[in-house]
Structure formats: C-alpha cells, structure tokens
Design an enzyme around this catalytic site. Structure first.
Site, PDB file in Angstrom:
ATOM      1  N   SER A 146      43.122 -55.179  22.302  1.00 46.39           N
ATOM      2  CA  SER A 146      43.009 -56.538  21.775  1.00 46.39           C
ATOM      3  C   SER A 146      44.268 -57.376  21.967  1.00 46.39           C
ATOM      4  O   SER A 146      44.191 -58.588  22.097  1.00 46.39           O
ATOM      5  CB  SER A 146      42.658 -56.491  20.293  1.00 46.39           C
ATOM      6  OG  SER A 146      43.669 -55.822  19.575  1.00 46.39           O
ATOM      7  N   HIS A 182      36.787 -53.583  19.991  1.00 50.24           N
ATOM      8  CA  HIS A 182      36.792 -54.953  20.514  1.00 50.24           C
ATOM      9  C   HIS A 182      35.794 -55.149  21.651  1.00 50.24           C
ATOM     10  O   HIS A 182      35.844 -56.157  22.352  1.00 50.24           O
ATOM     11  CB  HIS A 182      38.202 -55.354  20.949  1.00 50.24           C
ATOM     12  CG  HIS A 182      39.115 -55.493  19.779  1.00 50.24           C
ATOM     13  ND1 HIS A 182      39.154 -56.619  18.974  1.00 50.24           N
ATOM     14  CD2 HIS A 182      39.980 -54.604  19.222  1.00 50.24           C
ATOM     15  CE1 HIS A 182      40.011 -56.435  17.992  1.00 50.24           C
ATOM     16  NE2 HIS A 182      40.532 -55.222  18.127  1.00 50.24           N
ATOM     17  N   LYS A 221      33.645 -56.900  13.689  1.00 51.55           N
ATOM     18  CA  LYS A 221      34.116 -57.893  14.643  1.00 51.55           C
ATOM     19  C   LYS A 221      32.895 -58.581  15.267  1.00 51.55           C
ATOM     20  O   LYS A 221      32.304 -59.439  14.635  1.00 51.55           O
ATOM     21  CB  LYS A 221      35.094 -57.261  15.613  1.00 51.55           C
ATOM     22  CG  LYS A 221      36.314 -56.689  14.824  1.00 51.55           C
ATOM     23  CD  LYS A 221      37.511 -56.444  15.634  1.00 51.55           C
ATOM     24  CE  LYS A 221      38.615 -55.683  14.913  1.00 51.55           C
ATOM     25  NZ  LYS A 221      39.037 -56.139  13.600  1.00 51.55           N
TER      26      LYS A 221
HETATM   27  C1  LIG Z   1      41.441 -51.219  18.242  1.00 47.90           C
HETATM   28  C2  LIG Z   1      41.104 -51.281  16.793  1.00 47.90           C
HETATM   29  N1  LIG Z   1      40.569 -50.195  16.211  1.00 47.90           N
HETATM   30  C3  LIG Z   1      40.232 -50.207  14.903  1.00 47.90           C
HETATM   31  C4  LIG Z   1      40.422 -51.339  14.128  1.00 47.90           C
HETATM   32  C5  LIG Z   1      40.021 -51.311  12.689  1.00 47.90           C
HETATM   33  O1  LIG Z   1      38.743 -51.872  12.534  1.00 47.90           O
HETATM   34  P1  LIG Z   1      38.305 -52.523  11.152  1.00 47.90           P
HETATM   35  O2  LIG Z   1      38.743 -53.949  11.179  1.00 47.90           O
HETATM   36  O3  LIG Z   1      36.824 -52.361  11.070  1.00 47.90           O
HETATM   37  O4  LIG Z   1      39.004 -51.751  10.061  1.00 47.90           O
HETATM   38  C6  LIG Z   1      40.958 -52.490  14.689  1.00 47.90           C
HETATM   39  C7  LIG Z   1      41.138 -53.711  13.854  1.00 47.90           C
HETATM   40  O5  LIG Z   1      41.554 -54.735  14.239  1.00 47.90           O
HETATM   41  C8  LIG Z   1      41.319 -52.476  16.060  1.00 47.90           C
HETATM   42  O6  LIG Z   1      41.834 -53.547  16.658  1.00 47.90           O
END
Ligand SMILES: Cc1ncc(COP(=O)(O)O)c(C=O)c1O
Length: 304
Positions: free
Chosen positions: A193, A221, A252
């Site tokens: 991201s 993402h 997301k």
């Molecule tokens: C690559 C990645 N994995 C996991 C997560 C965590 O996801 P969640 O927002 O559902 O806790 C994020 C959160 O931004 C993320 O960017």
C-alpha cells in the site's frame, strides 16, 4: 516523601518527549455521510463544521455506504440483533459467520476460511500460530511486510529471515541457507500500500515450491479490486491455487470491518488448517465479531 509511582507525570513526560521529537499526531474528526461518498463533515477544533472530500480512504469503492450493504446490515440486525453473545467455544459458532466463511473460502477457491475481528488480528494470529505449531519452523518475510505480519512472525518465536522487497533471487539465497527438512513459510503481500507496487506472486511461488515451503499472502489491498471475482492479485494472475494461505480484510474495498484467512482444509486424515488456526487464542477469546458485519460483508462481496 511520597514514594508511589506518579503515572500522570510519567505519561505527561512521554507525551512531551513525543512532541519534542515531532512524532506527536493529532487526528481530524470526520463524520462520514451515508450515500455521499467520499464527502464527510469535518468537525474542526474551532467548533466549526465544514464539508470536505476524503480522497485517502481505504473504503476504496465506497461500499461502506452502498445502499444494498446498509440494507443487509439492517436486515441482519433486525433478524439476530447485535453481537455474537460470546466466543465460539463458549456459546457456539454464529450461523451467519459460518456462511461468510464459506463464501470467503469460495471467493479464494480455498477449502476453508476463518474470520477474525480485523485484518491486523488475522495476521498476528495466523502467522503467530503457524510459526509456533511447526517445530523448527523458519519464516521468510518480505522487507516491506505490514506491521501486523511482523508482529505475528515475532509472536511465533520462529526463526525469521527478511528478504529484500520483491527480490526472488535473495529469497532463494536465504532459503537455500536453511536445512531442507525444516518447515518453511514465505510471508508476503500482493499490493504494497505504501509504494503501490505488486509482488511477483508466481515467481515467489516458484522459489517456495522449490524449497517445499508454505506461502502466506496478504491480499488486504487487493481484494474487491483485482481478479474477475475480486479475490485479489493471486486470482488476477491465475495463481491462487499455488498460494497456501490467503489473508485479507473486510475493512478496505469491502467497506466493512474484520479480517480472514483462507486456505486448505485438507482431507480428514490430514490436519485441517482451519482447525489449526482455531487454536489461536485471540480468535477464540474475542466476542467482538459483530453479527451485523456478516450481513454487511456478504452484501459487499456479492457486489450489492
Ligand atoms: C497490508 C496490510 N495488512 C493488514 C492490515 C490490517 O487490516 P485491518 O485494517 O483490517 O486491520 C493492513 C491495514 O492497513 C494492511 O495495510
């Protein structure tokens, strides 16, 4: 002299130091407006309210405000109320959650899936458990992996190697330095991201297969955005079947909240990954999976 610990002074001093370091954050207060994505009201510190446009939301598709998604939430609440009433091992598995897990497994063409309270927790729990359950396990982690994966890997206590971001040659070198009979996991993301770049999933699977390793892919993402059914980059690239475990979020592109891991359930004579992951304490001890989420998430996934 009073010898008791002065918690207030301790935290005030920590905050003062954070401000001095330039690391102190303030957050603006936003009120999203259902049906007017990506507009929101900004409640400013001056007491004024202004309408703003939020271009940095992770609700990439505005599904968190889609009328069908909202209607599904209302239906779920009207039917079953809010909350699960308890953890799975105390008061049973929520029927809607089982349906959601079946749908998520199907989305990723996997045999089973488990939902968690967030994507962050699913990474912490899944990697933490897998690395701990397999004696002598080694985890190979991409240098730019998300903090939740790093925390999971740390929690597992497994030996870890960090390979240069998206560098399959380096991954191969590191894997070659480890005894062939040790259990290995390659943990990486599909869409990173911060930089927006995409992992060479097939090439990483080539290396992992060469060394007999499991693959663990974070599609947080990518789900809802890539692949014909929105299952992510692995689906887009036609390599889902080569990835052992796919982790993602419902918070997301699906616009809701929660996370999950999808993978093989295997035959009855082999350990079921879903059951192995069910041993995760954070999974079993949390009652915070909201029933309304199932309605919302399922509606979002069906493109409602
Ligand atoms: C690559 C990645 N994995 C996991 C997560 C965590 O996801 P969640 O927002 O559902 O806790 C994020 C959160 O931004 C993320 O960017």
């Amino acid at each position: 002299m009073d010898s008791k610990a002065d918690f207030r002074a301790t935290f005030e001093s920590l905050i003062a130091n954070t401000k001095l370091d330039g690391r102190y954050r303030t957050f603006i207060e936003l009120e999203r407006i259902a049906g007017e994505f990506p507009s929101a009201f900004w409640h400013g510190p001056d007491g004024q309210t202004r309408r703003v446009t939020v271009w940095c939301s992770n609700d990439y598709l505005g599904m968190g405000q889609h009328r069908d998604v909202l209607a599904a939430m209302h239906r779920a609440i009207d039917r079953s109320g809010a909350g699960t009433g308890g953890t799975r091992n105390i008061s049973g598995t929520n029927w809607q959650h089982v349906q959601l897990e079946t749908e998520l497994a199907d989305l990723h063409s996997k045999e089973g899936a488990l939902i968690f309270t967030s994507g962050w927790i699913s990474n912490l729990a899944a990697l933490g458990t897998l690395g701990r359950l397999m004696p002598g396990c080694v985890i190979f982690s991409d240098a730019l992996n998300h903090n939740s994966m790093i925390e999971g890997i740390r929690r597992s206590g497994a030996e870890r190697f960090i390979f240069r971001h998206n560098d399959v040659t380096h991954l191969d070198e590191l894997m070659s330095s480890v005894a062939p009979d040790r259990p290995k996991i390659v943990a990486f993301e599909s869409v990173y991201s911060m930089d927006g770049d995409i992992a060479p999933i097939a090439a990483i699977c080539d290396v992992a297969e060469k060394h007999g390793a499991m693959t663990y892919l974070d599609e947080v993402h990518a789900v809802g955005l890539y692949g014909v059914r929105g299952a992510g980059i692995a689906e887009r690239d036609g390599v889902s079947h080569r990835v052992t475990l796919i982790e993602a979020t419902l918070a997301k592109a699906f616009g809701v909240m929660g996370g999950y891991v999808a993978g093989p359930a295997a035959s009855s004579s082999q350990p079921r990954f879903a059951h192995i992951l069910l041993r995760v304490p954070s999974r079993l001890c949390s009652t915070s999976e909201l029933i309304l989420r199932s309605g919302r998430a399922k509606s979002a996934m069906s493109g409602g």
